[in-house]
Write an enzyme that holds these catalytic residues in place. Structure first.
Site, short mmCIF file in Angstrom:
data_model
loop_
_atom_site.label_atom_id
_atom_site.label_comp_id
_atom_site.label_asym_id
_atom_site.label_seq_id
_atom_site.Cartn_x
_atom_site.Cartn_y
_atom_site.Cartn_z
N ALA A 1 -33.48 69.78 -18.71
CA ALA A 1 -34.02 69.28 -17.44
C ALA A 1 -33.02 68.39 -16.71
O ALA A 1 -32.19 68.88 -15.94
CB ALA A 1 -35.33 68.53 -17.72
N ARG A 2 -33.07 67.09 -16.95
CA ARG A 2 -32.15 66.13 -16.34
C ARG A 2 -31.77 65.09 -17.38
O ARG A 2 -32.58 64.68 -18.21
CB ARG A 2 -32.80 65.43 -15.13
CG ARG A 2 -32.96 66.32 -13.90
CD ARG A 2 -31.60 66.68 -13.30
NE ARG A 2 -31.71 67.46 -12.08
CZ ARG A 2 -31.72 68.79 -12.02
NH1 ARG A 2 -31.65 69.48 -13.16
NH2 ARG A 2 -31.80 69.42 -10.87
N ASP B 1 -27.84 70.52 -22.03
CA ASP B 1 -27.23 71.19 -20.89
C ASP B 1 -27.04 70.19 -19.75
O ASP B 1 -26.36 70.47 -18.77
CB ASP B 1 -28.10 72.35 -20.42
CG ASP B 1 -27.39 73.22 -19.39
OD1 ASP B 1 -26.23 73.63 -19.65
OD2 ASP B 1 -27.98 73.50 -18.34
N GLU C 1 -23.42 62.26 -15.84
CA GLU C 1 -22.99 63.64 -15.66
C GLU C 1 -22.05 63.72 -14.46
O GLU C 1 -22.42 63.23 -13.39
CB GLU C 1 -24.21 64.54 -15.45
CG GLU C 1 -23.89 66.03 -15.43
CD GLU C 1 -25.14 66.89 -15.36
OE1 GLU C 1 -25.17 67.78 -14.48
OE2 GLU C 1 -26.08 66.67 -16.17
N HIS D 1 -24.10 71.91 -17.81
CA HIS D 1 -25.15 72.17 -16.81
C HIS D 1 -25.05 73.62 -16.31
O HIS D 1 -25.06 73.90 -15.11
CB HIS D 1 -25.03 71.20 -15.63
CG HIS D 1 -26.35 70.95 -14.95
ND1 HIS D 1 -26.70 69.72 -14.42
CD2 HIS D 1 -27.41 71.76 -14.71
CE1 HIS D 1 -27.90 69.79 -13.88
NE2 HIS D 1 -28.36 71.02 -14.04
#
Length: 322
Positions: free
Chosen positions: A234-235, A259, A264, A283
């Site tokens: 997700a985040r 991911d 980030e 990502h």
């Protein structure tokens, strides 16, 4: 100047050509005018007469002269970078690309769970050393998987878990709606901890907002079984990074597959890179060769909905009359 139904802005996304996006829209709308704006000058000229504009975001200055504009179709699922207030002031509706990435993200999440179940990453390490030496693997069968968030991604994960002979728990804002999982719970702390305490795998698939920021931290890692694996699709901000590093280093949990990260991009000297029980991808979970086809289906369909005055698919901001 000829009026344009859809203007595709020039800035691409995820290494994909906007020309391909424009072509996909033309295939679906052979009787409409779809134009790709290749320069800032063309954007200024074309947006002024466009009914629909689609791209990553839109310059607020363009809106002052866009008298025909009814819809901005964002090519991302998230719209926090889009000038929503300005679009609202000009009475322009906004849609997003929510859902088009769900199949790929779900496949990657399940792939990561299978990697840990079968310890494939240990096999890869031994291959790098040309070391033919057996190791023990587990089974995914009979595991319990908690999916935090039952939107398009969470539903896609649950759908693809059918046939794996696992138990599933879904966590959503309104558990009374039910869902595709064996159990459905809410975001209340006690409910979340109950689900985590019974899960070998936890898939984070919810939006990042005030409720979910830092949702998985020290207390949650303490609740999770020591053989649990966290998969964040997700985040990054939903998981407390420092707490995650601590949990991985001290074997409070078996591993994590990320991911997304916070921060980030993940700095090259970040400790997560050096942890063998942490899998990281940059990502890329949502990358798919079907990106433009799926998005073009939504945008083309929404042009017809504008004609009929119907509610738009993936609408995140309704148009209002000035």
């Amino acid at each position: 100047m000829t009026e344009t139904d859809i203007v595709v802005l020039r800035e691409g996304t995820e290494g994909l050509s906007m020309e391909s996006y424009a072509d996909a829209l033309r295939e679906r709308l052979p009787d409409r005018t779809v134009t790709l704006a290749r320069t800032p000058k063309q954007e200024r000229e074309l947006v002024a007469d466009a009914r629909v504009v689609t791209g990553i975001t839109i310059d607020e200055d363009l809106l002052d002269h866009a008298d025909r504009l009814e819809l901005f179709a964002c090519t991302f699922a998230g719209t926090d970078h889009v000038p929503m207030d300005a679009l609202a002031e000009h009475g322009v509706a906004v849609t997003n690309a929510g859902g088009i990435h769900a199949p790929g993200i779900a496949e990657q999440a399940i792939g990561n769970m299978l990697v840990f179940a079968r310890r494939l990453h240990e096999g890869w390490r031994r291959k790098e050393r040309a070391e033919w030496r057996h190791f023990q693997s587990g089974e995914f069968t009979d595991s319990t998987v908690t999916i935090i968030g039952l939107g398009s991604i969470g539903q896609a994960v649950a759908q693809r878990l059918q046939g794996f002979e696992v138990e599933t728990i879904g966590i959503r804002y309104t558990p009374s709606k039910g869902g595709p999982t064996d159990e459905v719970a809410g975001f209340e702390s006690d409910a979340v901890h109950d689900a985590l305490s019974r899960s070998e795998y936890v898939v984070v698939a919810c939006p990042l907002n005030d409720l979910t920021r830092g949702l998985i931290g020290d207390a949650e890692f303490a609740t999770m079984p020591t053989d649990a694996v966290l998969v964040n699709a997700a985040r990054g901000g939903i998981v407390d990074t420092d707490a995650l590093v601590s949990a991985l280093r001290s074997n409070k949990i078996r591993g994590a597959a990320l991911d997304v990260t916070d921060p980030e991009p993940l700095p090259a000297d970040h400790p997560l890179w050096g942890l063998e029980n942490c899998l990281i991808t940059p990502h890329t979970g949502g990358h798919t060769p079907k990106h433009w086809d799926r998005l073009a289906d939504i945008v083309a369909g929404n042009l017809g909905r504008l004609d009929e005055g119907e509610e738009l698919e993936n609408q995140v901001l309704a148009a209002e009359s000035n």
